[in-house]
Design a protein around this motif. Sequence first.
Motif, PDB file in Angstrom:
ATOM      1  N   ILE A  23     -10.665   5.829 -43.447  1.00 24.12           N
ATOM      2  CA  ILE A  23     -10.792   6.370 -42.080  1.00 24.12           C
ATOM      3  C   ILE A  23      -9.970   5.562 -41.076  1.00 24.12           C
ATOM      4  CG2 ILE A  23     -12.413   6.711 -40.155  1.00 24.12           C
ATOM      5  CD1 ILE A  23     -14.486   7.601 -42.307  1.00 24.12           C
ATOM      6  N   PRO A  24     -10.058   4.222 -41.070  1.00 24.76           N
ATOM      7  CA  PRO A  24      -9.261   3.455 -40.093  1.00 24.76           C
ATOM      8  C   PRO A  24      -7.756   3.648 -40.257  1.00 24.76           C
ATOM      9  CG  PRO A  24     -10.987   2.074 -41.018  1.00 24.76           C
ATOM     10  CD  PRO A  24     -10.971   3.343 -41.818  1.00 24.76           C
ATOM     11  N   PHE A  25      -7.283   3.860 -41.485  1.00 23.73           N
ATOM     12  CA  PHE A  25      -5.859   4.103 -41.716  1.00 23.73           C
ATOM     13  C   PHE A  25      -5.421   5.386 -41.012  1.00 23.73           C
ATOM     14  CE2 PHE A  25      -2.589   6.255 -44.267  1.00 23.73           C
ATOM     15  CZ  PHE A  25      -1.555   5.348 -44.116  1.00 23.73           C
ATOM     16  N   PHE A  26      -6.176   6.462 -41.187  1.00 22.42           N
ATOM     17  CA  PHE A  26      -5.818   7.723 -40.541  1.00 22.42           C
ATOM     18  C   PHE A  26      -6.031   7.655 -39.024  1.00 22.42           C
ATOM     19  CE2 PHE A  26      -5.955   9.289 -44.895  1.00 22.42           C
ATOM     20  CZ  PHE A  26      -4.807  10.058 -44.916  1.00 22.42           C
ATOM     21  N   GLU A  27      -7.001   6.870 -38.569  1.00 23.45           N
ATOM     22  CA  GLU A  27      -7.164   6.659 -37.122  1.00 23.45           C
ATOM     23  C   GLU A  27      -5.949   5.930 -36.555  1.00 23.45           C
ATOM     24  OE1 GLU A  27     -11.982   6.549 -36.401  1.00 23.45           O
ATOM     25  OE2 GLU A  27     -11.029   4.720 -37.122  1.00 23.45           O
ATOM     26  N   GLU A  28      -5.389   5.001 -37.318  1.00 27.03           N
ATOM     27  CA  GLU A  28      -4.198   4.267 -36.874  1.00 27.03           C
ATOM     28  C   GLU A  28      -3.014   5.216 -36.684  1.00 27.03           C
ATOM     29  OE1 GLU A  28      -2.836   0.900 -35.389  1.00 27.03           O
ATOM     30  OE2 GLU A  28      -4.624   0.704 -36.633  1.00 27.03           O
ATOM     31  N   ILE A  29      -2.918   6.232 -37.542  1.00 30.55           N
ATOM     32  CA  ILE A  29      -1.860   7.232 -37.401  1.00 30.55           C
ATOM     33  C   ILE A  29      -2.088   8.073 -36.155  1.00 30.55           C
ATOM     34  CG2 ILE A  29      -0.880   9.330 -38.451  1.00 30.55           C
ATOM     35  CD1 ILE A  29      -1.295   7.981 -41.179  1.00 30.55           C
ATOM     36  N   GLY A  30      -3.356   8.265 -35.774  1.00 30.46           N
ATOM     37  CA  GLY A  30      -3.651   9.034 -34.565  1.00 30.46           C
ATOM     38  C   GLY A  30      -4.675  10.134 -34.746  1.00 30.46           C
ATOM     39  N   LEU A  31      -5.208  10.302 -35.956  1.00 32.31           N
ATOM     40  CA  LEU A  31      -6.263  11.289 -36.163  1.00 32.31           C
ATOM     41  C   LEU A  31      -7.583  10.731 -35.658  1.00 32.31           C
ATOM     42  CD1 LEU A  31      -4.047  11.867 -38.533  1.00 32.31           C
ATOM     43  CD2 LEU A  31      -5.817  13.401 -39.334  1.00 32.31           C
ATOM     44  N   LYS A  32      -8.481  11.622 -35.301  1.00 30.37           N
ATOM     45  CA  LYS A  32      -9.807  11.229 -34.821  1.00 30.37           C
ATOM     46  C   LYS A  32     -10.854  11.669 -35.837  1.00 30.37           C
ATOM     47  CE  LYS A  32      -8.378   9.957 -30.683  1.00 30.37           C
ATOM     48  NZ  LYS A  32      -7.624   8.756 -30.764  1.00 30.37           N
ATOM     49  N   LEU A  33     -11.883  10.842 -35.998  1.00 23.07           N
ATOM     50  CA  LEU A  33     -13.007  11.205 -36.855  1.00 23.07           C
ATOM     51  C   LEU A  33     -13.831  12.262 -36.140  1.00 23.07           C
ATOM     52  CD1 LEU A  33     -14.725  10.760 -39.409  1.00 23.07           C
ATOM     53  CD2 LEU A  33     -15.917   8.947 -38.133  1.00 23.07           C
ATOM     54  N   GLU A  34     -13.864  13.462 -36.693  1.00 19.19           N
ATOM     55  CA  GLU A  34     -14.606  14.567 -36.094  1.00 19.19           C
ATOM     56  C   GLU A  34     -16.058  14.572 -36.550  1.00 19.19           C
ATOM     57  OE1 GLU A  34     -13.226  18.940 -35.248  1.00 19.19           O
ATOM     58  OE2 GLU A  34     -13.878  18.787 -37.352  1.00 19.19           O
ATOM     59  N   MET A  35     -16.284  14.296 -37.834  1.00 20.76           N
ATOM     60  CA  MET A  35     -17.642  14.228 -38.365  1.00 20.76           C
ATOM     61  C   MET A  35     -17.632  13.566 -39.727  1.00 20.76           C
ATOM     62  SD  MET A  35     -17.858  16.679 -41.072  1.00 20.76           S
ATOM     63  CE  MET A  35     -19.478  17.317 -41.164  1.00 20.76           C
ATOM     64  N   ARG A  36     -18.798  13.045 -40.084  1.00 17.21           N
ATOM     65  CA  ARG A  36     -18.989  12.418 -41.390  1.00 17.21           C
ATOM     66  C   ARG A  36     -20.328  12.912 -41.904  1.00 17.21           C
ATOM     67  NH1 ARG A  36     -17.682   6.045 -42.667  1.00 17.21           N
ATOM     68  NH2 ARG A  36     -18.362   6.092 -44.846  1.00 17.21           N
ATOM     69  N   ALA A  37     -20.384  13.338 -43.180  1.00 17.02           N
ATOM     70  CA  ALA A  37     -21.615  13.919 -43.713  1.00 17.02           C
ATOM     71  C   ALA A  37     -21.640  13.791 -45.228  1.00 17.02           C
ATOM     72  CB  ALA A  37     -21.706  15.395 -43.323  1.00 17.02           C
ATOM     73  N   THR A  38     -22.818  13.948 -45.784  1.00 17.63           N
ATOM     74  CA  THR A  38     -22.992  13.992 -47.234  1.00 17.63           C
ATOM     75  C   THR A  38     -23.198  15.440 -47.642  1.00 17.63           C
ATOM     76  OG1 THR A  38     -23.956  11.777 -47.252  1.00 17.63           O
ATOM     77  CG2 THR A  38     -24.380  13.154 -49.173  1.00 17.63           C
ATOM     78  N   ILE A  39     -22.459  15.851 -48.648  1.00 19.18           N
ATOM     79  CA  ILE A  39     -22.517  17.224 -49.152  1.00 19.18           C
ATOM     80  C   ILE A  39     -23.084  17.185 -50.567  1.00 19.18           C
ATOM     81  CG2 ILE A  39     -21.196  19.311 -49.681  1.00 19.18           C
ATOM     82  CD1 ILE A  39     -21.093  18.501 -46.701  1.00 19.18           C
ATOM     83  N   GLU A  40     -24.164  17.900 -50.772  1.00 20.49           N
ATOM     84  CA  GLU A  40     -24.748  17.998 -52.110  1.00 20.49           C
ATOM     85  C   GLU A  40     -25.633  19.228 -52.163  1.00 20.49           C
ATOM     86  OE1 GLU A  40     -27.336  14.644 -52.949  1.00 20.49           O
ATOM     87  OE2 GLU A  40     -27.856  14.482 -50.847  1.00 20.49           O
ATOM     88  N   GLY A  41     -26.100  19.537 -53.337  1.00 24.04           N
ATOM     89  CA  GLY A  41     -26.990  20.672 -53.488  1.00 24.04           C
ATOM     90  C   GLY A  41     -26.373  21.770 -54.323  1.00 24.04           C
ATOM     91  N   GLU A  42     -27.206  22.704 -54.674  1.00 18.75           N
ATOM     92  CA  GLU A  42     -26.827  23.792 -55.566  1.00 18.75           C
ATOM     93  C   GLU A  42     -25.659  24.609 -55.014  1.00 18.75           C
ATOM     94  OE1 GLU A  42     -26.991  27.998 -56.643  1.00 18.75           O
ATOM     95  OE2 GLU A  42     -27.948  27.225 -54.848  1.00 18.75           O
ATOM     96  N   TRP A  43     -25.657  24.865 -53.719  1.00 25.01           N
ATOM     97  CA  TRP A  43     -24.592  25.674 -53.109  1.00 25.01           C
ATOM     98  C   TRP A  43     -23.229  25.009 -53.261  1.00 25.01           C
ATOM     99  CZ3 TRP A  43     -21.251  24.087 -49.378  1.00 25.01           C
ATOM    100  CH2 TRP A  43     -21.583  22.905 -48.695  1.00 25.01           C
ATOM    101  N   ALA A  44     -23.190  23.668 -53.096  1.00 32.30           N
ATOM    102  CA  ALA A  44     -21.925  22.944 -53.193  1.00 32.30           C
ATOM    103  C   ALA A  44     -21.372  23.025 -54.610  1.00 32.30           C
ATOM    104  CB  ALA A  44     -22.105  21.494 -52.763  1.00 32.30           C
ATOM    105  N   GLY A  45     -22.232  22.916 -55.592  1.00 33.66           N
ATOM    106  CA  GLY A  45     -21.813  23.037 -56.980  1.00 33.66           C
ATOM    107  C   GLY A  45     -21.286  24.422 -57.305  1.00 33.66           C
ATOM    108  N   ARG A  46     -21.842  25.427 -56.684  1.00 28.93           N
ATOM    109  CA  ARG A  46     -21.358  26.795 -56.900  1.00 28.93           C
ATOM    110  C   ARG A  46     -19.947  26.968 -56.335  1.00 28.93           C
ATOM    111  NH1 ARG A  46     -25.778  29.375 -54.216  1.00 28.93           N
ATOM    112  NH2 ARG A  46     -24.309  30.982 -53.575  1.00 28.93           N
TER     113      ARG A  46
END
Length: 151
Positions: A23-46
């Motif tokens: 994340i800090p590397f891409f922030e150095e280029i100029g991108l901004k962190l929009e969100m951070r989350a954990t993705i899991e569950g049956e839907w993600a596997g599908r």
Amino acid sequence: MAQNKLLRMDNVSIVVKSLDDTIPFFEEIGLKLEMRATIEGEWAGRVTGIVSQCVEIAMMVTPDGHSKIELSQFLSPPTVADHRTAPVNSLGYLRVMFTVEDIDELVSRLIKQHGAKLVGEVVNYENMYKLCYIRGTEGLLIGLAEELGKK
């Protein structure tokens, strides 16, 4: 026959070992962190075909809000392949390119602060662009371009 109308490209996904390092590397280029989350569950596997996955993601967005990179760190299952050191003439997805204001200053900063390595050299393409490839955090291949004459 009706044709589907493309509306936009939402993002490009890059799998990394460590979001905290990347994340800090891409922030150095100029991108901004929009969100951070954990993705899991049956839907993600599908969606992905990996039945029991747990992935932490970080959505990085460009300053204009139009382009995004989804950084993904698989907590489970572990990653199964590593393409980060593939040469630039390898098949498949290769790199992301960003247009920047001062390529020399940014490359210098990325080398000093994040250990990036210049792949070849910064070149002037027909007095239209300065271009280069760098290997950034975790060896990710990134292209940088500076438009000349637009300052």
